[in-house]
Scaffold this active site. Sequence first.
Site, PDB file in Angstrom:
ATOM      1  N   SER A   1     -54.307  -2.748  10.858  1.00  0.00           N
ATOM      2  CA  SER A   1     -53.199  -2.244  11.667  1.00  0.00           C
ATOM      3  C   SER A   1     -53.175  -2.957  13.011  1.00  0.00           C
ATOM      4  CB  SER A   1     -53.359  -0.743  11.900  1.00  0.00           C
ATOM      5  OG  SER A   1     -52.504  -0.346  12.958  1.00  0.00           O
TER       6      SER A   1
ATOM      7  N   HIS B   1     -50.386  -4.402   8.535  1.00  0.00           N
ATOM      8  CA  HIS B   1     -49.850  -3.039   8.643  1.00  0.00           C
ATOM      9  C   HIS B   1     -49.208  -2.840  10.016  1.00  0.00           C
ATOM     10  CE1 HIS B   1     -49.794   1.275   7.538  1.00  0.00           C
ATOM     11  NE2 HIS B   1     -50.102   1.525   8.812  1.00  0.00           N
TER      12      HIS B   1
ATOM     13  N   ASP C   1     -47.255  -0.207  12.484  1.00  0.00           N
ATOM     14  CA  ASP C   1     -47.007   1.211  12.760  1.00  0.00           C
ATOM     15  C   ASP C   1     -45.805   1.367  13.671  1.00  0.00           C
ATOM     16  OD1 ASP C   1     -49.176   2.640  11.395  1.00  0.00           O
ATOM     17  OD2 ASP C   1     -50.476   1.421  12.686  1.00  0.00           O
TER      18      ASP C   1
ATOM     19  N   MET D   1     -43.459   3.880  15.557  1.00  0.00           N
ATOM     20  CA  MET D   1     -43.424   5.272  16.045  1.00  0.00           C
ATOM     21  C   MET D   1     -42.269   5.425  17.028  1.00  0.00           C
ATOM     22  SD  MET D   1     -47.452   5.856  16.791  1.00  0.00           S
ATOM     23  CE  MET D   1     -48.714   5.152  15.716  1.00  0.00           C
TER      24      MET D   1
ATOM     25  N   HIS E   1     -45.100   1.015   8.210  1.00  0.00           N
ATOM     26  CA  HIS E   1     -45.338   2.457   8.144  1.00  0.00           C
ATOM     27  C   HIS E   1     -44.447   3.131   9.187  1.00  0.00           C
ATOM     28  CE1 HIS E   1     -48.544   5.831   9.050  1.00  0.00           C
ATOM     29  NE2 HIS E   1     -47.433   6.327   8.546  1.00  0.00           N
TER      30      HIS E   1
ATOM     31  N   MET F   1     -43.107   6.116  11.258  1.00  0.00           N
ATOM     32  CA  MET F   1     -43.442   7.472  11.736  1.00  0.00           C
ATOM     33  C   MET F   1     -42.315   7.868  12.670  1.00  0.00           C
ATOM     34  SD  MET F   1     -47.468   6.763  12.336  1.00  0.00           S
ATOM     35  CE  MET F   1     -47.206   4.997  12.207  1.00  0.00           C
TER      36      MET F   1
ATOM     37  N   MET G   1     -52.437   9.823   4.770  1.00  0.00           N
ATOM     38  CA  MET G   1     -52.984   9.777   6.134  1.00  0.00           C
ATOM     39  C   MET G   1     -54.326  10.504   6.157  1.00  0.00           C
ATOM     40  SD  MET G   1     -50.894   8.022   7.830  1.00  0.00           S
ATOM     41  CE  MET G   1     -51.796   8.148   9.379  1.00  0.00           C
TER      42      MET G   1
ATOM     43  N   GLY H   1     -50.094   8.899  14.809  1.00  0.00           N
ATOM     44  CA  GLY H   1     -49.694   8.752  16.216  1.00  0.00           C
ATOM     45  C   GLY H   1     -50.579   7.814  17.016  1.00  0.00           C
TER      46      GLY H   1
ATOM     47  N   ASP I   1     -54.949   5.615   5.343  1.00  0.00           N
ATOM     48  CA  ASP I   1     -54.740   5.124   6.714  1.00  0.00           C
ATOM     49  C   ASP I   1     -55.323   6.108   7.728  1.00  0.00           C
ATOM     50  OD1 ASP I   1     -53.734   4.122   9.097  1.00  0.00           O
ATOM     51  OD2 ASP I   1     -51.622   4.344   8.545  1.00  0.00           O
TER      52      ASP I   1
HETATM   53  C1  DX5 Z   1     -52.026   6.090  12.984  1.00  0.00           C
HETATM   54  C2  DX5 Z   1     -51.632   4.804  12.326  1.00  0.00           C
HETATM   55  C3  DX5 Z   1     -52.749   3.991  11.853  1.00  0.00           C
HETATM   56  C4  DX5 Z   1     -53.726   3.553  12.916  1.00  0.00           C
HETATM   57  C5  DX5 Z   1     -55.052   3.365  12.267  1.00  0.00           C
HETATM   58  O1  DX5 Z   1     -50.896   6.869  13.157  1.00  0.00           O
HETATM   59  O2  DX5 Z   1     -50.812   5.065  11.209  1.00  0.00           O
HETATM   60  O3  DX5 Z   1     -52.279   2.866  11.108  1.00  0.00           O
HETATM   61  O4  DX5 Z   1     -53.347   2.386  13.575  1.00  0.00           O
HETATM   62  O5  DX5 Z   1     -55.993   3.100  13.243  1.00  0.00           O
HETATM   63  P1  DX5 Z   1     -57.540   3.383  13.019  1.00  0.00           P
HETATM   64  O6  DX5 Z   1     -57.975   2.549  11.856  1.00  0.00           O
HETATM   65  O7  DX5 Z   1     -58.152   2.976  14.309  1.00  0.00           O
HETATM   66  O8  DX5 Z   1     -57.696   4.862  12.731  1.00  0.00           O
HETATM   67 ZN    ZN Z   2     -50.275   3.368   9.842  1.00  0.00          ZN
END
Ligand code: DX5
Ligand code: ZN
Length: 214
Positions: A6, A31, A33, A35, A64, A66, A135, A140, A173
């Site tokens: 990520s 990956h 993210d 948000m 991904h 969110m 998850m 977040g 994840d």
């Molecule tokens: C959290 C994200 C993850 C996050 C994972 O909401 O979806 O992809 O970046 O990070 P780590 O591996 O540090 O938990």
């Molecule tokens: Zn993610």
Amino acid sequence: MLVAPSILSAEFGQLSNDVKAICEGGCDYVHVDVMDGHFVPNLTIGPVVVEAVAKASTKPLDIHLMVENNSFFVDLFAPLKPEFISFHIEEEKHPHRLIQKIRSLGIRPAITLNPHTPPESIEYLLGDIDMVLLMSVNPGFGGQSFIPTVIEKATKLKALIQKRNPNCLIEVDGGVSDKNISLLKDAGVDMVVAGSYVYGNKNGIKYAIDSLKV
Ligand code: DX5
Ligand code: ZN
């Protein structure tokens, strides 16, 4: 095990270098993210920045979402031709319609489940999607602790997948590291996301990615 680091844990001041580093380190997907500050209490990146990520990457993108209003965000990111777009089932009133839309844009549809959401809730959608993202933290933020009940969930989901669509992948994840990767493998997980473990690894990015390829 497929590995999708990520970029949330990358150094954004040198994002293209950090994307190249995971690609050279042997990752399978990048990956991303996304948000929106509404579905989750954090705000990340939009299509302008993700376009720069796509240019720097030699690997396909795993986006991904969110967000609230999934369909709007699918339209924003579809021109970047990601391999996967996943959306949270908790935020979608018409998942089947959205899946068809993602597929019609030439992108592989995936559904994400928050830690509390039972896998049975998507049993009748499994035949239409290519991946389920479980998850193992509350979405977040990077760097949170792994929630171990995801192992039992993955096992239950695997049985449903075998019944409904054996080609559907399971991705996990949040809080993934060398400490839980074997448990995830044994539970039937196909792909893991890892942010802080990969980018913060004292032995380097390639070592971290290799250690997840069990
Ligand atoms: C959290 C994200 C993850 C996050 C994972 O909401 O979806 O992809 O970046 O990070 P780590 O591996 O540090 O938990
Ligand atoms: Zn993610």
